[in-house]
Motif scaffolding. Structure first.
Motif, PDB file in Angstrom:
ATOM      1  N   VAL A   3       0.873  -1.183   0.000  1.00  0.00           N
ATOM      2  CA  VAL A   3       0.000   0.000   0.000  1.00  0.00           C
ATOM      3  C   VAL A   3       0.907   1.230   0.000  1.00  0.00           C
ATOM      4  CG1 VAL A   3      -1.844   1.245   1.192  1.00  0.00           C
ATOM      5  CG2 VAL A   3      -1.769  -1.252   1.306  1.00  0.00           C
ATOM      6  N   ARG A   5       2.494   4.714   0.269  1.00  0.00           N
ATOM      7  CA  ARG A   5       2.069   5.828   1.128  1.00  0.00           C
ATOM      8  C   ARG A   5       1.658   7.058   0.345  1.00  0.00           C
ATOM      9  NH1 ARG A   5       0.906   2.627   4.672  1.00  0.00           N
ATOM     10  NH2 ARG A   5       0.447   4.335   6.021  1.00  0.00           N
ATOM     11  N   TYR A  30      -4.275  -5.370  -3.400  1.00  0.00           N
ATOM     12  CA  TYR A  30      -5.320  -6.193  -2.789  1.00  0.00           C
ATOM     13  C   TYR A  30      -6.351  -6.619  -3.847  1.00  0.00           C
ATOM     14  CZ  TYR A  30      -9.395  -7.513  -0.047  1.00  0.00           C
ATOM     15  OH  TYR A  30     -10.478  -8.194   0.449  1.00  0.00           O
ATOM     16  N   ALA A 117      -3.328   6.215   2.696  1.00  0.00           N
ATOM     17  CA  ALA A 117      -2.818   4.849   2.822  1.00  0.00           C
ATOM     18  C   ALA A 117      -3.219   4.243   4.168  1.00  0.00           C
ATOM     19  CB  ALA A 117      -1.302   4.840   2.649  1.00  0.00           C
ATOM     20  N   ASP A 118      -3.132   5.032   5.235  1.00  0.00           N
ATOM     21  CA  ASP A 118      -3.535   4.534   6.563  1.00  0.00           C
ATOM     22  C   ASP A 118      -5.018   4.182   6.593  1.00  0.00           C
ATOM     23  OD1 ASP A 118      -0.991   4.779   7.601  1.00  0.00           O
ATOM     24  OD2 ASP A 118      -1.373   6.742   8.527  1.00  0.00           O
ATOM     25  N   TYR A 120      -6.864   3.368   4.039  1.00  0.00           N
ATOM     26  CA  TYR A 120      -7.104   2.201   3.189  1.00  0.00           C
ATOM     27  C   TYR A 120      -6.707   0.912   3.914  1.00  0.00           C
ATOM     28  CZ  TYR A 120      -7.158  -0.925  -0.818  1.00  0.00           C
ATOM     29  OH  TYR A 120      -7.418  -1.987  -1.656  1.00  0.00           O
ATOM     30  N   GLU A 121      -5.594   0.964   4.632  1.00  0.00           N
ATOM     31  CA  GLU A 121      -5.180  -0.222   5.396  1.00  0.00           C
ATOM     32  C   GLU A 121      -6.228  -0.575   6.457  1.00  0.00           C
ATOM     33  OE1 GLU A 121      -0.343  -0.207   5.041  1.00  0.00           O
ATOM     34  OE2 GLU A 121      -1.254   1.043   6.589  1.00  0.00           O
ATOM     35  N   LYS A 122      -6.794   0.438   7.095  1.00  0.00           N
ATOM     36  CA  LYS A 122      -7.866   0.170   8.065  1.00  0.00           C
ATOM     37  C   LYS A 122      -9.073  -0.446   7.362  1.00  0.00           C
ATOM     38  CE  LYS A 122      -6.508   3.864  11.190  1.00  0.00           C
ATOM     39  NZ  LYS A 122      -6.768   5.247  11.589  1.00  0.00           N
ATOM     40  N   LEU A 124      -8.997  -2.242   4.672  1.00  0.00           N
ATOM     41  CA  LEU A 124      -8.650  -3.631   4.358  1.00  0.00           C
ATOM     42  C   LEU A 124      -8.791  -4.507   5.594  1.00  0.00           C
ATOM     43  CD1 LEU A 124      -5.530  -3.252   2.052  1.00  0.00           C
ATOM     44  CD2 LEU A 124      -7.882  -3.795   1.398  1.00  0.00           C
TER      45      LEU A 124
END
Length: 128
Positions: A3, A5, A30, A117-118, A120-122, A124
């Motif tokens: 992912v 940044r 992903y 990015a943060d 999006y990671e959450k 996911l």
């Protein structure tokens, strides 16, 4: 999971990289993993207008066919013609050679509504 940044994301798993007044768009690492082997990508012709979060094309993979959603509104200025002969670039290089379209943004403020990015990671993490 990769992912980067510096990119922004949609909840529908598209990424966007701003270069000047244009946005380069593709699908995330992903998404390509969930789709499986990509066998065809249908993209709009340059000059076509797209609207934020409306479909602009489809991606056909071994597992499924999925709509592609525009992260921002504007005019398509270029498409990645390499994907016609080698759609597997979406799987091999989702953030580089697998890019799909360039969009001249009509409202750069739309970027503010996209995920970092943060974020999006959450997002996911909610799929895990």
């Amino acid at each position: 999971m990769n992912v980067p940044r510096e990119l922004r994301y949609t909840k529908e798993h598209e990424w966007i990289r701003v270069e000047g007044g244009e946005a380069v768009v593709g699908v995330t690492d992903y998404a390509q993993g969930e789709l499986g082997d990509v066998i065809f990508v249908e993209l709009p012709a340059p000059g076509k207008s797209v609207a934020q979060m409306k479909t602009f094309g489809t991606i056909d993979a071994v597992k499924t066919v999925s709509d592609l959603f525009a992260p921002v509104s504007g005019e398509v200025t270029a498409v990645n013609d390499s994907l016609k002969d080698n759609p597997a670039l979406v799987n091999k290089e989702p953030y580089a050679g697998g890019w799909m379209v360039r969009i001249r943004m009509s409202d750069p403020k739309e970027l503010d509504g996209l995920l970092t990015a943060d974020d999006y990671e959450k997002h996911l993490g909610a799929h895990a």
